[in-house]
Motif scaffolding. Structure first.
Motif, mmCIF file in Angstrom:
data_model
loop_
_atom_site.group_PDB
_atom_site.id
_atom_site.type_symbol
_atom_site.label_atom_id
_atom_site.label_comp_id
_atom_site.label_asym_id
_atom_site.label_seq_id
_atom_site.Cartn_x
_atom_site.Cartn_y
_atom_site.Cartn_z
ATOM 1 N N THR A 248 0.817 -1.215 0.000
ATOM 2 C CA THR A 248 0.000 0.000 0.000
ATOM 3 C C THR A 248 0.850 1.264 0.000
ATOM 4 O OG1 THR A 248 -0.151 0.188 2.416
ATOM 5 C CG2 THR A 248 -1.756 -1.250 1.310
ATOM 6 N N LYS A 294 -2.523 3.557 -0.399
ATOM 7 C CA LYS A 294 -3.372 3.733 0.774
ATOM 8 C C LYS A 294 -2.578 4.114 2.015
ATOM 9 C CE LYS A 294 -7.484 1.353 2.566
ATOM 10 N NZ LYS A 294 -8.261 0.093 2.527
ATOM 11 N N ALA A 296 -0.976 2.068 4.504
ATOM 12 C CA ALA A 296 -1.436 1.333 5.684
ATOM 13 C C ALA A 296 -0.636 1.695 6.928
ATOM 14 C CB ALA A 296 -1.338 -0.173 5.424
ATOM 15 N N SER A 300 -3.879 5.994 11.511
ATOM 16 C CA SER A 300 -4.621 4.794 11.924
ATOM 17 C C SER A 300 -4.633 4.667 13.440
ATOM 18 C CB SER A 300 -3.965 3.538 11.330
ATOM 19 O OG SER A 300 -3.926 3.571 9.927
ATOM 20 N N GLN A 316 -7.616 2.136 9.719
ATOM 21 C CA GLN A 316 -7.176 3.404 9.143
ATOM 22 C C GLN A 316 -8.329 4.403 9.092
ATOM 23 O OE1 GLN A 316 -5.594 3.572 4.978
ATOM 24 N NE2 GLN A 316 -3.761 4.366 5.991
ATOM 25 N N HIS A 319 -7.277 7.343 4.466
ATOM 26 C CA HIS A 319 -6.450 6.683 3.460
ATOM 27 C C HIS A 319 -5.583 7.731 2.750
ATOM 28 C CE1 HIS A 319 -9.209 3.534 4.358
ATOM 29 N NE2 HIS A 319 -10.156 3.891 3.517
ATOM 30 N N HIS A 320 -4.297 7.426 2.624
ATOM 31 C CA HIS A 320 -3.373 8.332 1.912
ATOM 32 C C HIS A 320 -3.603 9.773 2.388
ATOM 33 C CE1 HIS A 320 -0.554 9.443 -1.231
ATOM 34 N NE2 HIS A 320 -1.404 10.354 -1.680
ATOM 35 N N ASP A 321 -3.259 10.013 3.632
ATOM 36 C CA ASP A 321 -3.532 11.306 4.266
ATOM 37 C C ASP A 321 -2.722 12.427 3.610
ATOM 38 O OD1 ASP A 321 -4.093 13.417 5.934
ATOM 39 O OD2 ASP A 321 -3.715 12.324 7.787
ATOM 40 N N GLU A 371 -17.428 3.457 3.196
ATOM 41 C CA GLU A 371 -16.437 4.070 2.314
ATOM 42 C C GLU A 371 -17.192 4.917 1.290
ATOM 43 O OE1 GLU A 371 -13.090 4.073 2.090
ATOM 44 O OE2 GLU A 371 -12.796 2.885 3.922
ATOM 45 N N HIS A 385 -6.785 9.169 -2.559
ATOM 46 C CA HIS A 385 -7.534 7.916 -2.523
ATOM 47 C C HIS A 385 -8.982 8.185 -2.913
ATOM 48 C CE1 HIS A 385 -9.121 4.069 -1.026
ATOM 49 N NE2 HIS A 385 -7.890 3.639 -1.201
ATOM 50 N N GLN A 388 -13.062 7.455 1.302
ATOM 51 C CA GLN A 388 -12.627 7.621 2.681
ATOM 52 C C GLN A 388 -13.690 7.043 3.605
ATOM 53 O OE1 GLN A 388 -9.739 8.585 3.751
ATOM 54 N NE2 GLN A 388 -8.862 9.524 1.902
#
Length: 644
Positions: A248, A294, A296, A300, A316, A319-321, A371, A385, A388
């Motif tokens: 990820t 993502k 991972a 999180s 998490q 995702h992909h902050d 999501e 991403h 979310q």
């Protein structure tokens, strides 16, 4: 599972009985959140809604902290955010400079102090300490006869063990009482107290944001409480193909990414041998082109086996902050009733204003999570991403839909013009070259102030910020020209994000005027909110504090305030909180959020209070030392309140 659950319940029960049975009917506050899982609830009810208006100052202690800053710029970054502990009739707390004090809990008289002599001319991002921890943890009978130790993690990356009675370093711990947390890691700080679980101390780290993509590794480490020897180390970012979640993190540079660290408070469940790690965004905060995927374990909540350092589960929250949506609040461990059964749970409150309720042993959502599609990035090289996670049934807190506002018609027009100039497509709008409106902003929603839980009413209570940010990415090659032609960008915070194609500029949706901060989004700007977890609904939400002069703007008391510093709940049916910019300490009624009591503090109250009982008398205590970056009055006070 049942055995583990009931053993934990019994541990809490007997710990409470032990505390109440101490001399004179003492009830302690032995951890940052009172219990190791951070519920921040006290069974005390001597102070209640019928008499809270009678509270008076019992004693005031001054630390002399401001003298420590002379000859440095520490007073530009300092914040007194500590929550004292009370054990054996003594308060233990730290100051922003990582000095430790032991104070008589009945009189406020100093017993001892310890100064780790932090050198302030280093480049610290923050100058703060949220408190100390004590070993052994209350209720841990495996070390019942061992002398108590106070553990202070310092601003300059040390972990120091002190004798609780004398304040002297424990020479057999680490190197003459000190473990060097920077060794093998780099230039980190620690601003939150470590978790204590059995004979293991678990500590995270803090570091600056947005200066480069390959920041220090955000490792979480466990040390032996007796010797200070390293037991295990966990890096949130997978570095090799055999590490879970490696797929990820995409791109040739992904394994060089730093941060995803845990700078907030870590929770512990001794009965399950678990610690709960709140991780942050990877570096840098606002551009993820060097770490596509993502990502991972970043942003999180991660449950780790305390005895081995092995990951048990990971959930998490982002995702992909690319928004600086760190998990800033301590994970809150509590018992959740579902379908008539009691389930061990963890509540997660986020900067986005989301609250997730997860199974403590598996990480599976106990309330539905969806999501949902979110906007795509328009930045070359970036891939936001596509979805979310959102709580499907619980209310969303914080600023979800910004509307222009101003204290005058002219100010409102300026606010509307500014909002119209920014790119906005709803929650999780990505940073852009145009400049993006991010709501909630990176201060929340729910920030490090965190949440408290009243098990008697089933209310999860938290203070909330409602402040939007404006985020602009500037191609590095065009930086000089862009800044030269835009005075607003010149006044914004700058993050160089070295190693990426973009520099980030961050500002917030307020302007400066004779009032100080003139907000540009509609109030309230800060609230105190209660979610009824039995019903899954918002029980109440009320403004917290004020930012405008009530003499000029009488309605400003309904507008609320930006706030830092958490709330606590008591069996007396009260919620105590300061946090707001107006410098007051308040008590609200738990059942309906009505204001019961407010008093001015001698300095800003950007800290979470605590309460305890000693010799049959209940005290409520708060650190009042202000917050330099917020502009509240600096000071060095710890104030205790009691009934006449």
């Amino acid at each position: 599972m049942k055995k583990s659950f009931f053993s934990t319940v019994l541990l809490v029960f007997f710990s409470t009985i032990y505390a109440i049975g101490q001399t004179g009917g003492s009830v302690e506050w032995p951890a940052y959140g009172n219990d190791p899982g951070g519920m921040r609830f006290s069974p005390l009810k001597q102070i209640n809604a019928s008499n809270v208006k009678q509270l008076t100052v019992a004693w005031t202690f001054r630390t002399g902290e401001l003298e420590q800053y002379k000859g440095s710029n520490a007073d530009e970054k300092a914040a007194f955010e500590a929550t004292p502990l009370m054990v054996d009739g003594t308060l233990f707390f730290s100051t922003p400079s990582s000095r430790v004090f032991a104070v008589d809990a009945a009189t406020g008289t100093k017993k001892w102090s310890y100064d780790p002599e932090v050198y302030f001319r280093q480049d610290f991002s923050e100058v703060t300490s949220r408190g100390v921890s004590i070993w052994p943890a209350v209720g841990d009978n495996t070390a019942a006869n061992a002398p108590k130790r106070i553990l202070i993690p310092t601003l300059d990356g040390r972990l120091i063990a002190l004798d609780a009675k004398t304040g002297q370093p424990i020479k057999t711990f680490g190197n003459d009482g000190t473990v060097d947390l920077r060794q093998g890691v780099g230039n980190i700080s620690v601003t939150s107290p470590p978790a204590v679980i059995g004979n293991t101390i678990v500590v995270g780290s803090s570091m600056g944001d947005n200066q480069r993509f390959n920041y220090e590794r955000g490792v979480v480490r466990a040390f032996d409480a007796l010797t200070g020897k390293l037991r295990w180390s966990w890096d949130p970012i997978p570095r090799t193909q055999t590490d879970a979640g490696f797929e990820t993190w995409k791109g040739a540079s992904a394994t060089q990414t730093g941060a995803a660290n845990a700078w907030s408070v870590i929770s512990a469940d001794a009965g399950r041998d678990l610690v709960f790690i709140p991780t942050t965004s990877p570096s840098p905060d606002y551009y993820g082109g060097e770490r596509l995927g993502k990502n991972a374990n970043a942003s999180s909540i991660v449950a780790i086996r305390a005895s081995t350092g092995k990951v048990v589960w990971s959930f998490q929250t982002v995702h992909h902050d690319i928004w600086d949506y760190d998990n800033a609040a301590q994970p809150l461990l509590f018992s959740f009733t579902q379908n008539g059964k009691i389930v061990p749970a963890v509540a997660v409150g986020t900067k986005m204003g989301h609250v997730f309720i997860l199974h403590r042993e598996t990480g599976a959502p106990l309330l539905p999570v969806q999501e949902r599609p979110v906007p795509a990035s328009k930045i070359p090289g970036e891939e936001a991403h596509p979805t979310q996670p959102f709580p499907a049934t619980l209310p969303l807190l914080g600023l979800q839909k910004p509307e222009a506002w101003g204290p005058t018609p002219e100010a409102k027009v300026q606010a509307q013009q500014r909002i119209s100039s920014l790119y906005y497509e709803g929650p999780f709008t990505p940073p852009s070259l145009q400049g993006s409106l991010i709501a909630p902003g990176n201060v929340g929603g729910i920030n490090w102030s965190g949440m408290c839980y009243d098990p008697e009413s089933g209310l999860l209570i938290t203070n909330v910020n409602r402040l939007a940010a404006a985020i602009t990415l500037i191609p590095r090659a065009k930086l000089s020209e862009s800044v030269k032609n835009d005075q607003a960008l010149m006044r914004a915070e700058t993050g160089m994000q070295s190693g990426t194609p973009y520099v980030v500029k961050r500002s917030y949706l307020f302007a400066r005027d004779e009032q100080g901060l003139s907000m540009q989004t509609a109030p309230p700007w800060g609230t105190l909110a209660a979610i009824n977890l039995k019903k899954g609904s918002l029980e109440w939400e009320v403004p917290l504090g004020f930012m405008y002069d009530p003499r000029k703007y009488p309605e400003s008391r309904q507008w609320g305030s930006i706030n830092f510093g958490g709330a606590i709940a008591t069996a007396g049916g009260l919620v105590f909180v300061a946090a707001s910019l107006d410098g007051h300490f308040r008590a609200f009624k738990t059942s309906d959020g009505s204001l019961q009591w407010e008093v001015p503090l001698p300095a800003g109250g950007q800290a979470t209070p605590m309460t305890y009982q000693l010799n049959g008398k209940q005290y409520v205590v708060i650190a009042a030392g202000g917050h330099a970056k917020l502009g509240t009055k600096l000071g060095d006070y710890v104030v205790a309140y009691q009934l006449p």
